[in-house]
Design a protein around this motif. Structure first.
Motif, mmCIF file in Angstrom:
data_model
loop_
_atom_site.group_PDB
_atom_site.id
_atom_site.type_symbol
_atom_site.label_atom_id
_atom_site.label_comp_id
_atom_site.label_asym_id
_atom_site.label_seq_id
_atom_site.Cartn_x
_atom_site.Cartn_y
_atom_site.Cartn_z
ATOM 1 N N PHE A 1 -0.867 -4.252 3.645
ATOM 2 C CA PHE A 1 -1.952 -4.614 3.797
ATOM 3 C C PHE A 1 -2.477 -5.930 3.419
ATOM 4 O O PHE A 1 -2.379 -6.846 2.482
ATOM 5 C CB PHE A 1 -3.216 -3.385 3.228
ATOM 6 C CG PHE A 1 -4.430 -3.845 4.220
ATOM 7 C CD1 PHE A 1 -4.138 -3.427 5.581
ATOM 8 C CD2 PHE A 1 -5.278 -4.810 3.316
ATOM 9 C CE1 PHE A 1 -5.782 -3.277 5.757
ATOM 10 C CE2 PHE A 1 -6.382 -4.594 3.573
ATOM 11 C CZ PHE A 1 -7.049 -3.485 5.323
ATOM 12 N N GLN B 1 -7.243 1.952 -5.180
ATOM 13 C CA GLN B 1 -5.894 1.460 -6.115
ATOM 14 C C GLN B 1 -6.755 0.745 -7.155
ATOM 15 O O GLN B 1 -8.470 0.484 -7.030
ATOM 16 C CB GLN B 1 -6.070 -0.719 -5.652
ATOM 17 C CG GLN B 1 -5.107 -1.348 -6.573
ATOM 18 C CD GLN B 1 -4.776 -2.472 -5.809
ATOM 19 O OE1 GLN B 1 -4.916 -2.463 -4.907
ATOM 20 N NE2 GLN B 1 -3.823 -2.719 -6.799
ATOM 21 N N ALA C 1 3.454 0.387 -5.495
ATOM 22 C CA ALA C 1 2.124 -0.084 -4.370
ATOM 23 C C ALA C 1 1.243 -0.456 -5.084
ATOM 24 O O ALA C 1 0.757 -0.357 -6.898
ATOM 25 C CB ALA C 1 0.915 1.350 -4.312
ATOM 26 N N GLY C 2 -0.097 -1.254 -4.403
ATOM 27 C CA GLY C 2 -0.920 -2.206 -5.486
ATOM 28 C C GLY C 2 0.067 -3.483 -6.149
ATOM 29 O O GLY C 2 -1.172 -4.360 -6.616
ATOM 30 N N THR D 1 -9.745 1.333 0.646
ATOM 31 C CA THR D 1 -9.525 0.481 1.477
ATOM 32 C C THR D 1 -8.271 1.349 3.043
ATOM 33 O O THR D 1 -7.851 2.099 2.893
ATOM 34 C CB THR D 1 -8.838 -0.432 1.534
ATOM 35 O OG1 THR D 1 -9.019 -1.681 0.839
ATOM 36 C CG2 THR D 1 -8.476 -1.442 3.084
ATOM 37 N N ASN E 1 -3.136 6.908 -1.760
ATOM 38 C CA ASN E 1 -2.632 7.221 -0.679
ATOM 39 C C ASN E 1 -3.453 8.042 -0.075
ATOM 40 O O ASN E 1 -3.435 9.418 -0.652
ATOM 41 C CB ASN E 1 -1.548 6.700 0.246
ATOM 42 C CG ASN E 1 -0.606 5.461 -0.162
ATOM 43 O OD1 ASN E 1 -0.178 5.776 -0.932
ATOM 44 N ND2 ASN E 1 -1.625 4.493 0.859
ATOM 45 N N ALA F 1 -1.560 3.811 -7.905
ATOM 46 C CA ALA F 1 -1.919 3.673 -6.685
ATOM 47 C C ALA F 1 -1.997 4.480 -5.618
ATOM 48 O O ALA F 1 -0.786 5.022 -6.259
ATOM 49 C CB ALA F 1 -2.068 1.817 -5.778
ATOM 50 N N PHE G 1 -6.273 3.980 1.694
ATOM 51 C CA PHE G 1 -6.012 2.882 -0.251
ATOM 52 C C PHE G 1 -6.423 2.518 -0.534
ATOM 53 O O PHE G 1 -7.488 1.993 -1.275
ATOM 54 C CB PHE G 1 -5.008 1.743 0.325
ATOM 55 C CG PHE G 1 -4.066 1.278 -0.843
ATOM 56 C CD1 PHE G 1 -3.206 1.806 -0.991
ATOM 57 C CD2 PHE G 1 -4.830 -0.240 -1.523
ATOM 58 C CE1 PHE G 1 -1.947 1.294 -2.033
ATOM 59 C CE2 PHE G 1 -3.868 -0.654 -2.218
ATOM 60 C CZ PHE G 1 -2.924 -0.307 -2.907
ATOM 61 N N VAL H 1 0.627 -1.480 -0.110
ATOM 62 C CA VAL H 1 -0.214 0.025 0.059
ATOM 63 C C VAL H 1 0.495 1.283 0.181
ATOM 64 O O VAL H 1 -0.016 2.522 -0.841
ATOM 65 C CB VAL H 1 -1.040 0.109 0.697
ATOM 66 C CG1 VAL H 1 -1.998 -1.310 0.696
ATOM 67 C CG2 VAL H 1 -0.516 -0.085 2.266
ATOM 68 N N GLU H 2 2.165 1.055 0.428
ATOM 69 C CA GLU H 2 3.404 2.454 0.758
ATOM 70 C C GLU H 2 4.418 2.139 0.012
ATOM 71 O O GLU H 2 4.686 0.978 1.113
ATOM 72 C CB GLU H 2 2.515 3.057 1.955
ATOM 73 C CG GLU H 2 3.168 4.804 1.416
ATOM 74 C CD GLU H 2 2.417 5.697 2.223
ATOM 75 O OE1 GLU H 2 1.236 5.256 3.034
ATOM 76 O OE2 GLU H 2 2.649 6.961 2.333
#
Lengths: 111, 231
Positions: free
Chosen positions: A101, B68, A37-38, B23, B57, B55, B66, A27-28
């Motif tokens: 995550f 996506q 990310a992803g 999320t 944040n 993606a 998050f 996520v980061e």
């Protein structure tokens, strides 16, 4: 481009086969993380793996957490990084930092 | 992720609808954009993630989210079901492209030659191209060497927002092609979008090597690499 190695489809397929499945998602990231990310890793209780969240450095640790998440159903946010003692244990030697995550698919309890 | 949400996400992806999954990292609560009603900051972040195909944040009401994006796959339109196309198609698929092969010559665009997982069209290239309507997530390559087939496809591609347009053929072949396209009313600026001779310069000889050079150039273009710039 969305990451087209379609881990989500693989995970959904496993779920449909009756597997217990957890999904880990980057996520980061900071610094020289190998996967953006992803990026996703799917794990089953039976030990199947698809995808990746790093260059292979932390997949083992993430899979361990994923199994715990399958038991509890509680999602987790994991930090891996050079400042983190645990990162060295699992060998994130590239100097990058990332957050992952981890969630169970079909999170609601099917009693 | 709850089953119902996973089903909705998979349904949107199967239908080729762009959606974004949001999320909340503290507890795993999830929403799907644009299907779910979202507070403006979350909706804007979802739109931005889809537009950039990246993606993201954000912090919203003291929680980390998050975002996506799930855009439909990139498309590759291949004009000419030739030998190079046979090498190109599986490579493009493994790179995440939805592939369409166009060739009106019945003996070429056959499932026996290309297997499953690719759309084969035996329409004339201009008709097929009009129907396929290349957009900014589409790459177009012409491989037939036959002006009757390549040129009409290029004319449609050059008037579209396709992110990559490549044409197989030598420099001399390309010079003649540019003359014909100029006669057809295309400007030099429009024609300058054509990558020709096609592919990165790796001295490719075999069909798989040429396919590799083409896919490498498409990825370079997509990712904004300097290698994709032509003088």
């Amino acid at each position: 481009m969305s990451d087209q190695e379609d881990i989500l489809a693989t995970a959904a397929g496993w779920l449909a086969e009756g597997e217990t499945v957890a999904l880990a998602t980057v996520v980061e990231t900071w610094g020289s993380s190998p996967r953006p990310a992803g990026s996703q890793l799917a794990v089953t209780a039976s030990g199947r793996l698809a995808g990746s969240v790093s260059g292979g450095c932390i997949e083992g640790a993430v899979a361990d957490v994923a199994r715990a998440t399958m038991d509890t159903g509680a999602p987790q946010l994991l930090d891996f990084g050079i400042s983190d003692e645990r990162a060295w244990e699992v060998g994130l030697a590239c100097g990058g930092k990332l957050k992952v995550f981890v969630e169970k698919l079909e999170g609601e309890k099917l009693v | 992720m709850k089953t119902a949400l996973l089903s909705r996400l998979q349904a949107a992806r199967a239908a080729g609808r762009p959606v974004a999954l949001l999320t909340r990292l503290s507890d795993g609560a999830q929403q799907l954009f644009p299907e779910d009603a979202l507070p403006a900051p979350l909706a804007q972040a979802a739109e931005a993630a889809l537009a950039a195909d990246r993606a993201g944040n954000l912090e919203h009401e003291d929680a980390s989210w998050f975002v996506q994006p799930h855009n439909p796959p990139l498309r590759l339109i291949v004009v000419g079901a030739v030998h190079v196309a046979q090498a190109l198609v599986p490579m493009a698929r493994s790179l995440g492209f939805a592939v369409v092969v166009v060739d009106p010559r019945r003996a070429f665009a056959t499932e026996e030659r290309f297997g499953g997982g690719v759309t084969l069209l035996d329409d004339w290239p201009d008709e097929a191209m009009e129907r396929l309507a290349p957009d900014s997530r589409t790459a177009v390559v012409t491989l037939t060497h036959d002006p009757k087939l390549d040129d009409p496809a290029l004319e449609v591609a050059l008037r579209s927002s396709a992110f990559y347009i490549g044409a197989l053929g030598s420099r001399r072949t390309h010079a003649k092609r540019l003359d014909r396209l100029a006669e057809a009313g295309l400007t030099p600026a429009q024609c300058a979008r054509i990558a020709a001779p096609i592919g990165l310069s790796i001295n490719a000889v075999t069909a798989p090597e040429i396919a590799l050079s083409v896919m490498a150039e498409i990825v370079a273009k997509r990712r904004g690499a300097a290698l994709a710039e032509r003088a």
